[in-house]
Design a protein around this motif. Sequence first.
Motif, short mmCIF file in Angstrom:
data_model
loop_
_atom_site.label_atom_id
_atom_site.label_comp_id
_atom_site.label_asym_id
_atom_site.label_seq_id
_atom_site.Cartn_x
_atom_site.Cartn_y
_atom_site.Cartn_z
N GLY A 220 0.52 -0.94 0.27
CA GLY A 220 0.16 0.18 0.20
C GLY A 220 0.69 1.29 -0.01
O GLY A 220 0.43 2.71 0.25
N THR A 221 1.60 1.48 -0.09
CA THR A 221 2.91 2.43 -0.53
C THR A 221 3.55 2.78 -1.68
O THR A 221 3.57 1.22 -2.62
CB THR A 221 4.24 2.11 0.78
N ASP A 222 4.55 4.01 -1.46
CA ASP A 222 4.70 4.06 -2.99
C ASP A 222 6.10 2.99 -3.85
O ASP A 222 6.37 2.45 -5.08
CB ASP A 222 5.38 5.06 -3.38
N HIS A 223 6.44 2.59 -2.30
CA HIS A 223 7.70 0.96 -2.87
C HIS A 223 7.49 -0.02 -2.35
O HIS A 223 7.98 -1.29 -1.88
CB HIS A 223 8.81 1.58 -1.92
N GLU A 224 5.76 -0.51 -2.73
CA GLU A 224 5.35 -1.88 -2.65
C GLU A 224 6.76 -3.30 -3.79
O GLU A 224 6.92 -2.17 -4.64
CB GLU A 224 4.37 -1.98 -2.98
N GLU A 225 6.62 -3.81 -2.48
CA GLU A 225 7.57 -4.51 -4.35
C GLU A 225 7.15 -6.00 -3.64
O GLU A 225 7.11 -6.31 -2.34
CB GLU A 225 9.23 -4.65 -3.12
N ARG A 226 7.38 -6.42 -4.69
CA ARG A 226 6.52 -8.58 -4.56
C ARG A 226 7.98 -9.62 -5.24
O ARG A 226 8.95 -8.88 -5.75
CB ARG A 226 5.22 -8.12 -6.07
#
Length: 309
Positions: A220-226
């Motif tokens: 949910g943030t700008d730097h979401e990382e999967r």
Amino acid sequence: MTKCLIIGSGPAGYTAAIYLARAGVDAVLLEGLQPGGQLTTTTTIENFPGFPDGIDGFTLMQQMRQQALNVGADVRSGTVKSIDLSKQPFVATLDGGDTIEAQTAIIATGASAKYLGLRDEKAYAGRGVSACATCDGFFYRKKVVAVVGGGDTACEEAHYLSNLAAKVYMIVRKDYLRASAAMQKRVMEKNNIEILFNCNTEGLFGEQGVEGAHLVRHLGTDHEERFDIAIDGFFLAIGHQPNTRFLDGQIDLDDNGYIRLKGDGTTATSVTGVFAAGDVADPSYRQAIAAAGLGCRAALDVERFLSAL
Ligand code: NDP
């Protein structure tokens, strides 16, 4: 009308039923929604004394039930929707609308592990997803597992698993552990535990069983990382929900909803004539053998209570 209504059919409930039947106390045990309780969903149980080769949870509970029947216990199917504990006899209303009056009650309704609510948790149930490291950890010797949660239970489970598994990930949704300092220290001291902070699980994958988990960092943030991790086992440790809602605030509970025993060394609760046994009154041990022990104590407490009337 019965002398004792036992609510719940885990090790605590069946043990109480066995003791009361053998003592000649007229009692009724109501099995609830999941006859046999949590153990029926586990695989092999190797830490219940008396079974040197282990026993699967379902069979163990079937045998406890049969033992109760053999000694003359009155075991019935049915779920208590509500119970009036304001006066004796207590009146329990069952799901079908029938009522049972009881002079005493043993609450042995257990607790249910909380799940994340992912579809994959159900899909891989018994094939790599577990909510009990003590029950299932043994099957992950030298393998890689993940524990979800950052509380005391998660730390305890991760620590336990780290002595068996090659590597343990902890998937923690915040940037800190909620667990007590002592538990955190135990986890931090283990070289084979890696804590993945700020991470949530989105799903699991694998052909036959769990082979990995899809995670997302900083959801949910700008730097979401999967990213994915390769694991063989996925352990939920995000808390347990004691099954006390039907009591509707009539008995003293602790902050987490567990029944508070009176503290006089017995299984008595805040309501005279109501006793509690098993996980519903035990936030810290949560073992089958501990529940059976409490069931025995509750039955003896009921006997003493009735004979003092
Ligand atoms: P807690 O509620 O203390 O911790 C639950 C953990 O799971 C938290 O880290 C929480 O994250 C996380 N969590 C909850 N829901 C989700 C979710 N949907 N997704 C991801 N993570 C989630 O439960 P515990 O079972 O650990 O402990 C219950 C009580 O029992 C506590 O009071 C504890 O101290 C006690 N206990 C004591 C022990 C001991 O003393 N040896 C052993 C075990 C338990 P977040 O922090 O973000 O909310």
